[in-house]
Design a protein around this motif. Structure first.
Motif, PDB file in Angstrom:
ATOM      1  N   PRO A   1      -1.989  -7.696  -6.902  1.00 54.44           N
ATOM      2  CA  PRO A   1      -1.213  -6.386  -6.560  1.00 54.44           C
ATOM      3  C   PRO A   1      -2.069  -5.435  -6.270  1.00 54.44           C
ATOM      4  CG  PRO A   1      -0.262  -7.238  -8.747  1.00 54.44           C
ATOM      5  CD  PRO A   1      -1.681  -8.271  -8.318  1.00 54.44           C
ATOM      6  N   LEU A   2      -1.819  -4.605  -5.143  1.00 51.46           N
ATOM      7  CA  LEU A   2      -2.794  -3.495  -5.008  1.00 51.46           C
ATOM      8  C   LEU A   2      -1.989  -1.949  -4.930  1.00 51.46           C
ATOM      9  CD1 LEU A   2      -3.667  -4.643  -1.277  1.00 51.46           C
ATOM     10  CD2 LEU A   2      -4.893  -4.740  -3.447  1.00 51.46           C
ATOM     11  N   SER A   3      -0.643  -2.075  -5.778  1.00 53.98           N
ATOM     12  CA  SER A   3       0.154  -1.271  -5.977  1.00 53.98           C
ATOM     13  C   SER A   3       1.055  -1.368  -6.981  1.00 53.98           C
ATOM     14  CB  SER A   3       0.706  -0.561  -4.717  1.00 53.98           C
ATOM     15  OG  SER A   3       2.040  -1.468  -4.539  1.00 53.98           O
ATOM     16  N   GLN A   4       1.738  -0.318  -7.621  1.00 56.69           N
ATOM     17  CA  GLN A   4       2.953  -0.475  -8.593  1.00 56.69           C
ATOM     18  C   GLN A   4       4.074  -1.043  -7.687  1.00 56.69           C
ATOM     19  OE1 GLN A   4       2.531   0.016 -12.064  1.00 56.69           O
ATOM     20  NE2 GLN A   4       0.481   0.538 -11.679  1.00 56.69           N
ATOM     21  N   ARG A   5       5.040  -1.704  -8.515  1.00 53.19           N
ATOM     22  CA  ARG A   5       6.192  -1.922  -7.899  1.00 53.19           C
ATOM     23  C   ARG A   5       6.974  -0.756  -7.996  1.00 53.19           C
ATOM     24  NH1 ARG A   5       8.200  -6.697  -6.782  1.00 53.19           N
ATOM     25  NH2 ARG A   5       6.634  -7.697  -7.921  1.00 53.19           N
ATOM     26  N   VAL A   6       7.669  -0.289  -6.566  1.00 53.83           N
ATOM     27  CA  VAL A   6       8.506   0.843  -6.595  1.00 53.83           C
ATOM     28  C   VAL A   6       9.806   0.654  -6.019  1.00 53.83           C
ATOM     29  CG1 VAL A   6       6.349   2.290  -6.218  1.00 53.83           C
ATOM     30  CG2 VAL A   6       7.662   1.294  -4.170  1.00 53.83           C
ATOM     31  N   SER A   7      10.929   1.350  -6.236  1.00 54.31           N
ATOM     32  CA  SER A   7      11.998   1.096  -5.432  1.00 54.31           C
ATOM     33  C   SER A   7      11.944   1.516  -4.174  1.00 54.31           C
ATOM     34  CB  SER A   7      13.252   1.706  -6.417  1.00 54.31           C
ATOM     35  OG  SER A   7      13.249   1.205  -7.902  1.00 54.31           O
ATOM     36  N   VAL A   8      13.220   0.902  -3.397  1.00 51.81           N
ATOM     37  CA  VAL A   8      13.440   1.635  -1.994  1.00 51.81           C
ATOM     38  C   VAL A   8      14.725   2.323  -1.991  1.00 51.81           C
ATOM     39  CG1 VAL A   8      14.213   0.739   0.357  1.00 51.81           C
ATOM     40  CG2 VAL A   8      12.467  -0.907  -1.029  1.00 51.81           C
ATOM     41  N   THR A   9      14.692   3.248  -1.596  1.00 53.43           N
ATOM     42  CA  THR A   9      15.742   4.159  -1.386  1.00 53.43           C
ATOM     43  C   THR A   9      16.867   3.640  -0.810  1.00 53.43           C
ATOM     44  OG1 THR A   9      14.201   6.203  -1.458  1.00 53.43           O
ATOM     45  CG2 THR A   9      16.624   6.890  -0.971  1.00 53.43           C
ATOM     46  N   ARG A  10      17.870   3.461  -1.574  1.00 47.12           N
ATOM     47  CA  ARG A  10      19.159   2.342  -0.999  1.00 47.12           C
ATOM     48  C   ARG A  10      19.660   3.387  -0.060  1.00 47.12           C
ATOM     49  NH1 ARG A  10      22.897  -0.752  -5.301  1.00 47.12           N
ATOM     50  NH2 ARG A  10      24.188  -1.854  -3.727  1.00 47.12           N
ATOM     51  N   GLU A  11      20.001   4.612  -0.101  1.00 49.35           N
ATOM     52  CA  GLU A  11      20.762   5.135   1.208  1.00 49.35           C
ATOM     53  C   GLU A  11      20.185   5.337   2.302  1.00 49.35           C
ATOM     54  OE1 GLU A  11      22.134   6.112  -2.902  1.00 49.35           O
ATOM     55  OE2 GLU A  11      20.075   6.384  -1.971  1.00 49.35           O
ATOM     56  N   THR A  12      18.817   5.320   2.455  1.00 44.89           N
ATOM     57  CA  THR A  12      18.108   5.759   3.668  1.00 44.89           C
ATOM     58  C   THR A  12      17.204   4.528   3.870  1.00 44.89           C
ATOM     59  OG1 THR A  12      16.229   6.691   2.397  1.00 44.89           O
ATOM     60  CG2 THR A  12      17.950   7.997   3.182  1.00 44.89           C
ATOM     61  N   GLY A  13      16.599   3.505   2.773  1.00 43.25           N
ATOM     62  CA  GLY A  13      15.707   2.495   3.137  1.00 43.25           C
ATOM     63  C   GLY A  13      14.337   2.996   2.977  1.00 43.25           C
ATOM     64  N   GLU A  14      14.003   4.216   2.829  1.00 38.15           N
ATOM     65  CA  GLU A  14      12.667   4.471   2.742  1.00 38.15           C
ATOM     66  C   GLU A  14      11.919   4.107   1.390  1.00 38.15           C
ATOM     67  OE1 GLU A  14      13.281   8.944   3.180  1.00 38.15           O
ATOM     68  OE2 GLU A  14      13.066   8.657   5.313  1.00 38.15           O
ATOM     69  N   PHE A  15      10.580   4.096   1.553  1.00 39.40           N
ATOM     70  CA  PHE A  15       9.888   3.884   0.303  1.00 39.40           C
ATOM     71  C   PHE A  15       8.451   4.415   0.494  1.00 39.40           C
ATOM     72  CE2 PHE A  15       9.020   0.285   3.357  1.00 39.40           C
ATOM     73  CZ  PHE A  15       7.541   0.390   3.449  1.00 39.40           C
ATOM     74  N   LEU A  16       7.917   4.772  -0.598  1.00 36.38           N
ATOM     75  CA  LEU A  16       6.489   5.126  -0.478  1.00 36.38           C
ATOM     76  C   LEU A  16       5.506   4.384  -1.509  1.00 36.38           C
ATOM     77  CD1 LEU A  16       4.296   7.598   0.172  1.00 36.38           C
ATOM     78  CD2 LEU A  16       5.302   8.732  -1.833  1.00 36.38           C
ATOM     79  N   LEU A  17       4.413   3.941  -1.020  1.00 43.64           N
ATOM     80  CA  LEU A  17       3.435   3.136  -1.853  1.00 43.64           C
ATOM     81  C   LEU A  17       2.197   4.088  -2.041  1.00 43.64           C
ATOM     82  CD1 LEU A  17       4.061  -0.552  -0.623  1.00 43.64           C
ATOM     83  CD2 LEU A  17       4.476   0.094  -2.985  1.00 43.64           C
ATOM     84  N   SER A  18       1.634   3.898  -2.981  1.00 37.97           N
ATOM     85  CA  SER A  18       0.328   4.471  -3.304  1.00 37.97           C
ATOM     86  C   SER A  18      -0.675   3.349  -3.618  1.00 37.97           C
ATOM     87  CB  SER A  18       0.442   5.506  -4.615  1.00 37.97           C
ATOM     88  OG  SER A  18       1.334   6.574  -4.602  1.00 37.97           O
ATOM     89  N   LEU A  19      -1.483   3.412  -2.562  1.00 42.38           N
ATOM     90  CA  LEU A  19      -2.597   2.702  -2.434  1.00 42.38           C
ATOM     91  C   LEU A  19      -4.068   3.126  -2.760  1.00 42.38           C
ATOM     92  CD1 LEU A  19      -1.876   0.586   0.875  1.00 42.38           C
ATOM     93  CD2 LEU A  19      -1.163  -0.121  -1.438  1.00 42.38           C
ATOM     94  N   PRO A  20      -4.920   2.012  -3.701  1.00 41.17           N
ATOM     95  CA  PRO A  20      -6.205   2.829  -3.739  1.00 41.17           C
ATOM     96  C   PRO A  20      -6.921   3.006  -2.517  1.00 41.17           C
ATOM     97  CG  PRO A  20      -5.929   0.363  -4.478  1.00 41.17           C
ATOM     98  CD  PRO A  20      -4.634   0.939  -4.226  1.00 41.17           C
ATOM     99  N   PRO A  21      -8.070   3.770  -2.374  1.00 39.21           N
ATOM    100  CA  PRO A  21      -8.638   4.103  -1.294  1.00 39.21           C
ATOM    101  C   PRO A  21      -9.074   2.773  -0.540  1.00 39.21           C
ATOM    102  CG  PRO A  21      -9.438   5.938  -2.700  1.00 39.21           C
ATOM    103  CD  PRO A  21      -8.572   4.751  -3.488  1.00 39.21           C
ATOM    104  N   ALA A  22      -9.749   1.727  -1.203  1.00 42.52           N
ATOM    105  CA  ALA A  22     -10.450   0.802  -0.695  1.00 42.52           C
ATOM    106  C   ALA A  22      -9.258  -0.186  -0.153  1.00 42.52           C
ATOM    107  CB  ALA A  22     -10.974   0.001  -1.812  1.00 42.52           C
ATOM    108  N   ALA A  23      -8.295  -0.122  -0.625  1.00 42.56           N
ATOM    109  CA  ALA A  23      -7.053  -0.838  -0.043  1.00 42.56           C
ATOM    110  C   ALA A  23      -6.505  -0.274   1.337  1.00 42.56           C
ATOM    111  CB  ALA A  23      -5.915  -1.253  -1.127  1.00 42.56           C
ATOM    112  N   ALA A  24      -6.551   1.117   1.224  1.00 39.08           N
ATOM    113  CA  ALA A  24      -5.843   1.780   2.285  1.00 39.08           C
ATOM    114  C   ALA A  24      -6.743   1.659   3.561  1.00 39.08           C
ATOM    115  CB  ALA A  24      -5.696   3.137   1.854  1.00 39.08           C
ATOM    116  N   ARG A  25      -8.027   1.088   3.485  1.00 41.53           N
ATOM    117  CA  ARG A  25      -8.750   0.999   4.726  1.00 41.53           C
ATOM    118  C   ARG A  25      -8.806  -0.521   5.235  1.00 41.53           C
ATOM    119  NH1 ARG A  25     -12.177   4.420   1.312  1.00 41.53           N
ATOM    120  NH2 ARG A  25     -13.371   2.547   0.369  1.00 41.53           N
TER     121      ARG A  25
END
Length: 339
Positions: free
Chosen positions: A24-48
């Motif tokens: 895992p590089l992030s927490q498990r998060v839910s997808v917004t059911r109505e829009t399909g949007e999601f937001l993941l927070s990655l550590p700086p090293a993973a984001a590169r």
């Protein structure tokens, strides 16, 4: 996150970012059911990194939504829509689990798993066979040229062992599937005393600790035990898997262990094993509280265990060497191996 119609998927979805080793590089998060949007927070090293894996699961779909992974470049910060292809409608798979003699195997766990349409990995819910060996479960259709794998896992006390069977599941479902379980592997070996000669009356316990390639891990806690005969020979019936064999002599010899991989076969012979000489360890268990300046006092009937830490498949694993109980005065004696 959208379906093939470019609309949000009408399902409770969760996503998580993973590396190539599926860590895992992030927490498990839910997808917004109505829009399909999601937001993941990655550590700086993973984001590169030039790519990460986005794993999509549906925890409330009753096993009928395949797990999917998408390779995504995290550096832009915003990804193009991830499209979940339709894996097909659920169908019914039914059949009967029998042993080699054609008799029903009751209370066996049955499930299907494998790759399905859209690139997802499917794992059905596990159902139990009835007294007549029959089962019925819901599945997704398999790919036309790639069968799913059906697993049947008899209860731990059964002579029949785990079986796997390639199964093509058509869009209309499948009925009258007969699944024949082989007998468990007969594992035999011999124990020798430290000075030579057979070690009779030694308890042998096989505890599953892992899986071997291509087979599910045997059920946790499904220990199998036996005792050596006058020739020091023991025999166990086991499913394929990785086991820890614990040898527990009844005399002044210590408990010793070894790890044994059991592969699918009719029989398997384990190399003879020589028990270790023992050394006696004595001591007293006391309780104290230096902060409160309370004098030490004995701890009667305390449980004492000795362990050795070894590497198993690259992971530190604690192996119990001895267990004893202190007497009314807090004194204990234990026998430990010399090697």
């Amino acid at each position: 996150m959208v379906g093939e119609d470019n609309q949000p998927v009408n399902e409770v979805l969760e996503i998580q970012a993973l590396d190539d080793a599926l860590k895992p590089l992030s927490q498990r998060v839910s997808v917004t059911r109505e829009t399909g949007e999601f937001l993941l927070s990655l550590p700086p090293a993973a984001a590169r990194l030039d790519h990460v894996l986005i794993q999509v699961t549906a925890p409330r779909a009753g096993g009928l939504f395949p797990q999917r992974e998408f390779s995504v470049d995290p550096r832009p910060g915003v990804t193009a829509p991830l499209v979940l292809e339709n894996a097909g409608a659920a169908v019914v798979v039914s059949g009967r689990v029998v042993d080699r003699a054609g008799q029903p195997v009751a209370d066996a766990g049955v499930y299907l798993q494998g790759k399905v349409r859209g690139g997802g990995q499917f794992h059905s819910l596990t159902v139990r066979t009835r007294a007549d060996g029959r089962f019925e479960l819901q599945s997704l259709p398999s790919l036309p040229d790639t069968p799913l794998t059906l697993y049947a896992i008899p209860p731990s006390g059964a002579v029949s062992g785990i079986t796997r069977q390639a199964t093509l599941v058509p869009p209309g479902g499948l009925s009258s599937q007969e699944v024949v379980c082989p007998n468990k592997v007969i594992v035999q070996g011999a124990l020798l005393r430290p000075e030579g000669g057979p070690a009779a009356g030694v308890k042998v316990v096989a505890d599953p600790v892992g899986a071997v390639p291509g087979w599910p891990r045997p059920a946790q806690g499904a220990e199998v035990s036996s005792a050596t005969d006058e020739d020091g020979v023991y025999s166990l019936r086991l499913d394929p898997g990785e086991y820890r064999f614990d040898f527990m002599p009844g005399e002044n010899l210590p408990r010793v262990s070894r790890f044994v991989p059991v592969l699918a076969a009719e029989t398997m012979q384990v190399e003879p094993f020589t028990l270790s000489k023992g050394r006696r360890v004595t001591g007293r268990v006391t309780l104290s509280d230096p902060q409160r300046q309370i004098p030490s006092r004995v701890a009667p009937y305390a449980d004492i265990q000795f362990f050795r830490v070894v590497n198993v498949a690259g992971k530190p694993t604690a192996i119990r060497l001895a267990q004893t109980v202190a007497d009314s005065a807090g004194d204990y004696t234990a026998t430990l191996p010399t090697r």
